[in-house]
Design an enzyme around this catalytic site. Structure first.
Site, PDB file in Angstrom:
ATOM      1  CE  LYS A 111      -3.998  -2.311   0.916  1.00  0.00           C
ATOM      2  NZ  LYS A 111      -3.622  -3.706   1.065  1.00  0.00           N
TER       3      LYS A 111
HETATM    4  C1  LIG Z   1      -4.364  -4.889   0.736  1.00  0.00           C
HETATM    5  C2  LIG Z   1      -3.566  -6.108   0.676  1.00  0.00           C
HETATM    6  C3  LIG Z   1      -3.862  -7.130  -0.237  1.00  0.00           C
HETATM    7  C4  LIG Z   1      -5.057  -7.071  -1.163  1.00  0.00           C
HETATM    8  O1  LIG Z   1      -4.882  -6.095  -2.155  1.00  0.00           O
HETATM    9  P1  LIG Z   1      -6.119  -5.576  -3.014  1.00  0.00           P
HETATM   10  O2  LIG Z   1      -5.599  -4.448  -3.837  1.00  0.00           O
HETATM   11  O3  LIG Z   1      -7.129  -5.120  -2.009  1.00  0.00           O
HETATM   12  O4  LIG Z   1      -6.623  -6.722  -3.817  1.00  0.00           O
HETATM   13  C5  LIG Z   1      -3.025  -8.234  -0.282  1.00  0.00           C
HETATM   14  N1  LIG Z   1      -1.966  -8.350   0.561  1.00  0.00           N
HETATM   15  C6  LIG Z   1      -1.667  -7.393   1.454  1.00  0.00           C
HETATM   16  C7  LIG Z   1      -0.501  -7.591   2.359  1.00  0.00           C
HETATM   17  C8  LIG Z   1      -2.431  -6.236   1.541  1.00  0.00           C
HETATM   18  O5  LIG Z   1      -2.128  -5.290   2.424  1.00  0.00           O
END
Ligand SMILES: *Cc1c(COP(=O)(O)O)cnc(C)c1O
Length: 494
Positions: A111
């Site tokens: 993120k």
């Molecule tokens: C948010 C997240 C996901 C999922 O990603 P999306 O974009 O919501 O599909 C997978 N792994 C981790 C560690 C995350 O923080």
């Protein structure tokens, strides 16, 4: 290029408006009305650039009303000095997998790639579209978005950020990361409910006209740091373009393109990979990996989306999601930009929890995607196996992707070059990862971090080390239907 709503194509806005608003007033999500196509020459140039250069190259297409100076300011601000690696998204070769490590940022999850940039995009956008107003960022999080958004927006002038996370749905490390967040403009609440409750609550507050008016009166406007905001998705396209350049530089075998495997929750990350494909990155199959909350696996295989099922709390909590909000953007694509059809499906989803796509959409979907899932036991087994075979430690989410990738190879025989999105540092989920590689347990989260480091030799990221001494600032738990009150109280609105 302009941005249109997935539920009403006649709503047309600029990039700045799309980013500042976060979501269209009709409940739809903003999408570009056209996509740039990168040529061989573009990739030749991109290959020579560093990450910041590549990001500017790609993002300038999507930030149609930003000046070149503004794009430069935003991108440099986001990616200079905030990642523990000169390359924010390096590739590690592990067996036959190219693991795209997206967790070298300040909160150790992918993120950060988007949320280090979003505050710059948002404040620049707000200056163009909402002069003088304070931007209030509302976030629903399954664990990682919340912390990454808090870190990105911490003490950014003219912003307030309010985060809601499910009280029993995040890892101890994720909880501590959020509860100890520093900054004068940050607010954190646990809610009694799961991620879908948090996300539904936030969406409701966003689209409530009376609430909007009240904020207006107080010189504020909402925006979103969730991946419903286009400003979250655009930066994610960059790392797929960049990874392709890196594969080219490594002379990987790309004559048949490459497959991308993404551990998926809200469908944001995998959607960004799809957009990269649309722009000319030679991606073959998009492999969508889920944990026991396998609503997307079933959807890709049957064309029926059905959230009426048991919700599991798993060792990969950031994927414990039954309503994948970015799927709406994919449906818009697959239906040939049919806003009416998208509205109808979303309407059915909110009323009945289920919808079915047309045969045409289903066929297109199975050509582009392959869906697979695995349970907790298989996830931990995969961590142990990858560590045993290659000495490489992956987190629980990445392990879901690796497990599903192996299923894919076995079932299809397709062994072409593969890129696996690695979405978090293993230390963010130290308890579970330790369990996968050892039967030791220190009884404490940080004791387990130390044990994991002793056993595996994998380096502990600085932000995780610092957390051990962090002071808890937030401990409020709110009812899922009292979220609006929490928002007003955080903002000092009566
Ligand atoms: C948010 C997240 C996901 C999922 O990603 P999306 O974009 O919501 O599909 C997978 N792994 C981790 C560690 C995350 O923080």
């Amino acid at each position: 290029m302009n941005y249109i709503s997935t539920r009403n194509k006649s709503v047309k806005v600029t990039a700045a408006e799309a980013i500042a608003k976060g979501i269209s007033a009709d409940g739809g999500l903003f999408v570009p009305d056209s996509f740039p196509k990168l040529s061989e020459d573009d990739f030749k140039s991109l290959k020579q650039l560093d990450y910041i250069g590549r990001a500017k190259y790609v993002l300038k297409y999507f930030l149609n009303d930003f000046t070149e100076g503004e794009v430069d300011y935003c991108v440099r601000g986001a990616y200079t000095g905030s990642f523990d690696n000169d390359i924010p998204a390096p590739i590690s070769v592990v067996g036959d997998m190219n693991i795209l490590e997206l967790w070298h940022g300040p909160t150790c999850a992918f993120k950060d790639l988007a949320l280090q940039l979003l505050p710059y995009l948002l404040t620049t956008s707000a200056k163009k579209t909402a002069a003088g107003k304070k931007t209030v960022i509302l976030v629903a999080t399954s664990g990682d978005t919340g912390k990454a958004a808090l870190e990105g927006f911490c003490d950014v002038p003219d912003t307030e950020i309010i985060v809601f996370y499910p009280s029993d749905g995040v890892s101890p490390m994720q909880k501590l990361q959020m509860d100890s967040q520093k900054g004068g403009n940050v607010h954190v609440f646990a809610i009694k409910g799961n991620f879908d409750d948090a996300q539904t609550g936030v969406k409701k507050i966003f689209t409530d006209a009376a609430v909007k008016e009240k904020l207006d009166e107080n010189g504020m406007q909402f925006s979103s740091a969730n991946s419903i905001n286009w400003g979250r998705l655009a930066p994610q396209i960059v790392y797929y373009v960049s990874a392709y350049c890196d594969l080219l530089l490594k002379n990987a075998d790309l004559k048949d393109g490459f497959n991308v495997v993404v551990p998926t929750g809200n469908f944001g990350n995998i959607l960004a990979a799809y957009y990269a494909k649309k722009m000319g990155v030679p991606i073959n199959r998009l492999i969508c990996a889920s944990n026991s909350n396998n609503v997307l696996t079933d959807f890709i295989r049957t064309g029926v989306y059905d959230r009426n099922r048991k919700f599991y709390t798993t060792v990969s909590p950031s994927m414990d999601i039954l309503i994948s909000s970015n799927l709406e953007r994919m449906l818009f694509e697959l239906s040939g930009a049919d806003d009416k059809a998208v509205s109808k499906m979303q309407d059915e989803l909110s009323k009945t929890g289920t919808f079915k796509v047309s045969d045409d959409i289903k066929a297109k979907m199975s050509e582009l995607f392959w869906g697979g899932c695995c349970n907790d036991e298989q996830t931990l087994g995969t961590i142990g196996k990858v560590f045993g075979e290659y000495g490489y430690l992956c987190d629980t989410h990445t392990a879901v992707a690796v497990n599903v990738y192996n299923q894919y190879k076995e079932q299809t025989g397709d062994c072409r070059t593969a890129l696996i999105a690695s979405t978090a540092s293993p230390y963010k989920f130290a308890d579970s990862v330790l369990k996968a590689v050892s039967d030791k347990d220190s009884g404490s989260e940080f004791g387990n971090v130390d044990l994991l480091c002793d056993i595996t030799g994998a380096e502990v990221p600085e932000p995780i080390k610092a957390l051990e001494k962090a002071e808890v600032r937030f401990n409020e738990v709110c009812d899922k239907d009292k979220m609006l009150l929490a928002v007003y109280s955080a903002l000092g609105i009566k």
